[in-house]
Structure formats: C-alpha cells, structure tokens
Design an enzyme around this catalytic site. Structure first.
Site, mmCIF file in Angstrom:
data_model
loop_
_atom_site.group_PDB
_atom_site.id
_atom_site.type_symbol
_atom_site.label_atom_id
_atom_site.label_comp_id
_atom_site.label_asym_id
_atom_site.label_seq_id
_atom_site.Cartn_x
_atom_site.Cartn_y
_atom_site.Cartn_z
ATOM 1 N N GLU A 1 141.308 96.364 56.076
ATOM 2 C CA GLU A 1 140.245 95.413 55.726
ATOM 3 C C GLU A 1 140.186 94.235 56.683
ATOM 4 O OE1 GLU A 1 140.814 98.024 52.518
ATOM 5 O OE2 GLU A 1 142.320 96.753 53.471
ATOM 6 N N ASP B 1 136.190 102.801 50.326
ATOM 7 C CA ASP B 1 137.627 102.528 50.250
ATOM 8 C C ASP B 1 138.341 103.634 49.483
ATOM 9 O OD1 ASP B 1 140.092 101.232 50.554
ATOM 10 O OD2 ASP B 1 139.829 100.054 48.738
ATOM 11 N N LYS C 1 142.142 108.386 45.617
ATOM 12 C CA LYS C 1 141.269 107.441 44.947
ATOM 13 C C LYS C 1 139.954 108.050 44.486
ATOM 14 C CE LYS C 1 142.381 102.842 46.840
ATOM 15 N NZ LYS C 1 141.752 101.708 47.561
ATOM 16 N N HIS D 1 144.993 83.598 44.486
ATOM 17 C CA HIS D 1 144.831 82.659 43.382
ATOM 18 C C HIS D 1 143.931 83.181 42.271
ATOM 19 C CE1 HIS D 1 147.078 79.403 45.261
ATOM 20 N NE2 HIS D 1 146.478 79.700 46.395
#
Length: 717
Positions: free
Chosen positions: A213, A336, A363, A639
């Site tokens: 990424e 992805d 995935k 965060h």
C-alpha cells in the site's frame, strides 16, 4: 551484503523499557535458580519432516513443512478437555498486539512479540530464559500497515531466526539469544516492513516483506542459514523495462502489465508478507503473493492486464529460486485480494485417486484445491458470502466476474472486503476428519474509482476510496469458524461469531479444534461435529494461533493473547469486540491445571469517555472536513477510525492539555518518536496539522455532547 552486529540505539519507547525491564528481572531470577542447560539438539529437515508422522514438538511455523497445524497427540481429547486448566501464564508489558505462533523445541518455547522482540521460555514452567530486543527505531512504525506485530520465528540448527520491522533478518543463538549474524534485506529508506515469519528450507532462510500500500516492489529472498549470505532473490513484479530483468520469469510477467507508473511510481506491490509451505518429496517451496500497488488496477495498470505475479501461488525450486509453476488466484486484482493466506499441503482421495494437493482459502472467498506438483486447479468453491465473482471456471482456472465489479464507472458494494473472507489467521487440517478449520469473516467492501488519485510516498495508497469503508453497519459484520470439506467442497459444520478478526486454529488427534476469539474467549470444539466442549476467558482478544506440544508425558496447549492487526486499526466501531482487559499474555494449559489469572481490568476503564474541556471548536466546517480526510489517511491506522481507538494506542480525544498544546511538535518534530509516534514532517504541513487537530477537537466535542447535556442544570419552569 555484509554481516554486522547491530549498534545499540537510544530512545526506546515505553513499551520496550517496560517489557525489557520486566523480562530482565525475570531472566535474572531464572538464571539464579536454574543450572545452565545442555546444548539442545539441532533442528534439522529430518526432525521437521518427522513431525508429519508423529512427535511432540512444534518446530516450524505451521508445525511441519506441510503447514497443517495438526498435532497427533490425544492425551487432551474430546472426553477430558473439560478438565483443561491453566498450567501457567506469563504477562508482557507491551502496548501492541501479539500475532505469533510460538515454536517449541527441546523443552523451550520461542515466541516473537511486538516490535520484533523474541523471547525464549521454559515450556514446562514459564520461566524466561532469554530475551532479544532488536531496538527497532519506532519511526519505522510510519510504514506499517497494521500494527507493530510479528507472526513468528524460525528454527534451524542451533539458531533462531526473526525478521524485524526495519528489514533485518537476524540469526540468534538458541541457547543465549545473542546475535550470530544479521542482514539488511531491503533498502531501509523505502517503506518496506517485515511482520511475517521466516521459513528455513534446505539450509536457506526464506523471508519476504510487506508494504504494497505504501508503494514498493515485492520480492522474497533466501539467505544461507550458517553465514547470512544472500543465495537468491525472486521479484514478484517486473521493474524498469529499460533494464535487464533480474530473472527470466519477469519477461513473461511484464507482458501482463500496462503503462509505466506501476514500477516508476507505485512499485507494483505483490509483497510476500506471510504464507509459505514446502514439499520435501517434490522439492518445491510454495509462496503466496500479495495485492497490487495501488489496489485499483485502473490506476496501477491502465488498460488492464493480469499483472503477474500479484495474488498468486508460486512453486519455487529452493536451490535456485527459479519458478516451477504458478497459479494466479485473482487475475488483475483490484480489491486487495491477496494470496498470502496460509497454504496447506495434504494427500486427499479425490475421484478414487490419491492426489497430492495444495489448499488455500485466500481473501477472495473461494476455497482452492490445486495439484501441488503441476499447479493445475482441481476445484474451487465459495466458502462464504461472495458477490464479486459468480464462480471459478475450472477449464481456465479464472474467476467469472460479476458485472461492474471493477468499479471503473461507479462505486460498488461487494463481498468480501479488503479484510477478506479469510485473512492471515491460520486455518488447520485434521487428516482424521478430513476437514479444514477456517477462521471465516463476513464484512462488505466499498470501492470507488479515485480518478483524481495522487500517490503519496510512505502513506496508505489504494485509489479505491478506502475511507468510505470506515463506518460499517454493525449488522453487516460477523465471523465464524467453518469446518470445510475440501473433497466435497462444502461446509461440514459452522459456529457463528458476532465479530470478525478471530484467531487462528489448531486441531489435534484428540478430535479437538482450538481457537481464540476477538472477545478474548479461548475455546475447544469437537473436530467432527463442532460441539463446544470447553471455554476459558482469555480476557484480551486472541488473534494468534494456538500450538500444542508434550513434555515428560504431559500434553500442553499454548496461545498468545493480545488483539492486533487491520481490524483493530481500520475496522471502525462495528468491528471492535468488547473485551475485559488489554493484557498481552502467554497462556499455557494442561489437564488438571490450577493456575489463575489476575482479576481483569474493568472494560469501562479501558475506554474512558473523553475528559470535559473548556476549549470549544473554532474551526470552519471545511477545515474540519479536510482534517477528517487527513486524519484517516495518516493517523487512523494507529489511533482508530473516527478516533475510536482500541486501547493499544492513545485515544486522542483524551489527550492531556500539555499534549494538546504540543500537538504540532509531536506530529511534525517527532518529540514522541521514541514512544512510537513518528514525525510526519515532509508529509504534512502546519496547516494540515491544524486541520487534523480541528477534527480531533470536533470529534471530542461531539462525543461529549450527551454527557454535557445530561450534566446541564434543568431549565426552570
């Protein structure tokens, strides 16, 4: 490359100081009480291969080369697992997650921890024998996708091998933890990282990396286990077409790419950040590759193309590093959909014949069974909710895509998402039941074509509108443990979970499957029926896979707790499972164990509401909106989405007045870099930082509004 001793570095953060000091005290006590152990037997190919037939140790990442995570021990079984109790536990003072599979050899348990630390533990008693801290510069956290985690170490000969976040492959002495040699495996100025476990095949340590990424070119390398010398390197995507290709496979791959930016600006991706397996009889090393850089093929490779070797399974000759065959799981990946998920090797009876197969549940939501000698697709079926493709065409091996799924013209909502129907959390295969036990998860993905995309170095680049994914309705998110029949290609049984990002699985000859959950439950199921047989409150979320081993005639089950990874960083509130504490631990169980855990931390204390502040928001709505975009592009993976942190990193809504006042110095000057907060100088301006701060304050005030209203005095009639 030159082997070197790593120089000491100052500025270790709180995590390293606290973890290091505790480990140092425990180590000193252990050495004072224990005699020096004799040198352990070397870990060899013969010992690892022998685990497929029996044995009581766990010598490689998936236990043996086939990565089945099956233990042929039955002292703990479906009749007595309800008597399982805690043998011992070991607490770690770290504030990042644990994802590692421990290894067990000759009475010693070896585990990696956050920031690439390694610890050796007496597997009988839990006493620490040694601790290694590579002193990774915490500024490297700026290049991490999904937490400062590490998934495990490798053993070979008399050494322990670990890959560090900053790209070193380090060989440690098994007896002492001292550095024997180390090599820098990538250019440290580029946004590569290592979080995966090495594998050792024929005396060669194989290691990949992550960072797709952020704009890198994928590769994996083999180093001599004795000397650290580079033996070979395989690039997963082609580079500059004006230069000679590093190896012949890249000439073929280059024909499947369009444009110049994939190598010049974006790197191309295809990083090898997790899965490998090895067949010693065929002498083939199997490697899974990752997504493109950026995700959106319309930007990465305008004009289309399969983009080899993205999202592929590669069969490599380990002596030379040359390709024997490949199978691309998701051609032209735009979602992805990595193929870095675990691969399992097994011999299955299919249509009356024994087939040597490779199984993977990547995935994209299809369960693949391949002939591992030739790479030919045998079967592929959906193991969960899949809308991006109708089926896999068995004649071509390619997916039959749904209309509009590449989102060139309009946004799309589809299943699975970038979190995957199955991610890196390990599945396991039980040859007695013939079932594969998959940590399944169901959450939709939202994709849109960012035609005005601008690549930002050392930042999260997808060109898919990934921030649109942050606020997910709770009722669309769920997980499950799926027992999959790979021959019939259908589920045998299924246990639903309310949350995704549950732990890897372990299965045993005692008709058991063990798994931890995002909520901190550690469970044992009957492998044949899925019946819940036992549960232990692990308290913190469990994403790592358990292991089992035996010593002195006693079977143990061990698991690391400490929730971590992409769902923690990107998942939003709908994916944050409630837990009763935040404590990284090693838990080890045996029948009749009587040890106890300390009382849990009140979950309310983990996520306190923001403190009331006197200051009010003064910024404009446009500034706050811009701050939100900048925050989610640069800050949310540590965060929390919309500032809804999981407790692993500071909740910015609760910042002290001193911290709030030093906001610019923290973000731009890196005054808290030693504590894991890197500097964003060169990426963010002062105006950017002011906008982010405005968004933080605005989010805080909105969270406080209900409490403020409740505290306000009632109006007089």
């Amino acid at each position: 490359m030159v082997s070197r001793e790593h120089p000491s570095r100052g500025g270790s953060g709180r995590q390293v100081r606290t973890a290091g000091s505790r480990l140092a005290r425990l180590l000193a006590a252990a050495l004072a009480l224990s005699p020096v152990a004799a040198r352990a037997a070397d870990v060899t190919a013969e010992r690892i291969i022998g685990l497929e037939k029996g044995g009581d140790q766990w010598l490689s990442h998936g236990r043996g080369y086939a990565e089945q995570r099956y233990v042929p021990l039955d002292q703990i079984n479906d009749r007595n697992v309800n008597q399982l109790g805690l043998a011992f536990s070991l607490d770690f003072d770290t504030d990042r997650g644990f994802e590692a599979t421990p290894l067990v050899a000759d009475g010693v348990l070896y585990a990696s921890m956050a920031w690439s630390q390694v610890v050796a533990i007496d597997a009988r008693t839990g006493k620490i024998l040694w601790h290694y801290d590579p002193q990774v510069d915490r500024a490297k956290g700026n290049d991490l996708c999904c937490d400062a985690v590490n998934r495990g170490v490798a053993l070979w000969g008399d050494k322990v091998f670990v890959g560090t976040v900053d790209g070193r492959l380090v060989a440690l002495d098994r007896g002492t933890g001292k550095v024997v040699w180390q090599q820098q495996t990538f250019d440290p100025s580029k946004p590569y990282t290592i979080t995966g476990a090495p594998r050792v095949v024929k005396g060669k340590v194989v290691i990949g990396n992550g960072g797709a990424e952020f704009g890198v070119r994928g590769f994996f390398s083999a180093y001599d286990a004795d000397t650290g010398k580079l033996v070979w390197r395989f690039y997963t995507v082609p580079g500059d077409p004006a230069k000679p290709y590093e190896h012949p496979e890249l000439e073929m791959a280059a024909k499947t790419w369009k444009g110049d930016d994939y190598w010049k600006k974006y790197g191309g991706g295809g990083t090898v950040w997790d899965s490998m397996a090895y067949d010693p009889e065929l002498d083939l090393l199997y490697v899974g590759t990752g997504n493109g850089s950026p995700w959106n093929r319309d930007i990465r490779s305008p004009g289309g193309g399969d983009n080899l070797f993205l999202s592929s399974i590669l069969a490599i000759k380990p002596d030379t590093g040359r390709l024997a065959w490949y199978y691309q799981v998701t051609p032209g990946d735009a979602w992805d959909f990595t193929a870095t998920q675990q691969m399992i090797l097994a011999d299955l009876e299919i249509d009356g014949a024994t087939r040597k197969v490779l199984m993977q549940a990547p995935k994209n939501g299809f369960f693949y069974v391949l002939d591992r000698q030739t790479g030919k697709l045998i079967s592929a079926e959906k193991f969960g909710k899949v809308t991006w493709a109708e089926r896999i065409d068995l004649s071509t091996g390619r997916p039959v895509e749904a209309p509009g799924v590449r989102y060139e013209d309009k946004p799309i909502v589809m299943w699975p998402s970038p979190f995957g129907a199955h991610n890196w959390m390990s599945m396991s295969f039980n040859p007695k039941t013939g079932l594969v036990y998959i940590p399944y998860q169901e959450v939709p993905g939202v994709y849109r074509n960012e035609k005005d995309f601008t690549f930002v170095p050392h930042s999260f680049n997808t060109a898919t509108g990934f921030s649109d994914f942050t606020e997910m309705p709770r009722d669309l998110v769920s997980g499950a443990l799926v027992a999959w029949d790979p021959v019939r290609q259908k589920a045998a049984w299924r246990v639903p979970y309310p949350y995704i990002w549950n732990g890897g699985t372990l299965t045993t000859a005692g008709n058991l499957v063990f798994q931890g959950t995002a909520e901190g439950r550690f469970l044992a199921y009957a492998a044949d029926s899925g019946k819940t047989l036992w549960e232990f409150p692990g308290r913190d979320g469990i994403v790592a896979a358990p292991v089992s081993y035996a010593l002195d005639g006693q079977q143990y089950v061990a698991v690391l707790t400490g929730w971590a990874g992409a769902a923690v960083m990107f998942g939003g509130e709908a994916m944050q499972a409630p837990r009763t504490g935040l404590k990284n631990r090693l838990l080890v169980f045996k029948v009749g164990g009587t040890a106890k855990l300390e009382e849990p931390t009140d979950s309310a204390a983990v996520r306190q509401p923001p403190n009331l502040r006197r200051d009010r928001q003064q910024a404009s709505a446009d500034t706050i909106a811009r701050g939100s975009l900048l925050y989610h592009s640069n800050c949310s993976r540590c965060h929390g989405v919309s500032l809804k942190t999981t407790g692993r990193t500071p909740d910015l809504r609760q910042s002290s007045d001193d911290v709030r006042g030093a906001f610019s110095d923290i973000v731009l000057k890196g005054v808290l870099q030693a504590a894991g907060m890197p500097s964003f100088a060169g990426r963010l301006t002062q105006a950017d930082v002011s906008a982010i701060k405005a968004y933080v304050v605005d989010t805080e005030q909105k969270a406080l509004a209900p409490a403020q209203n409740a505290a306000a005095p009632a109006a007089k009639p």
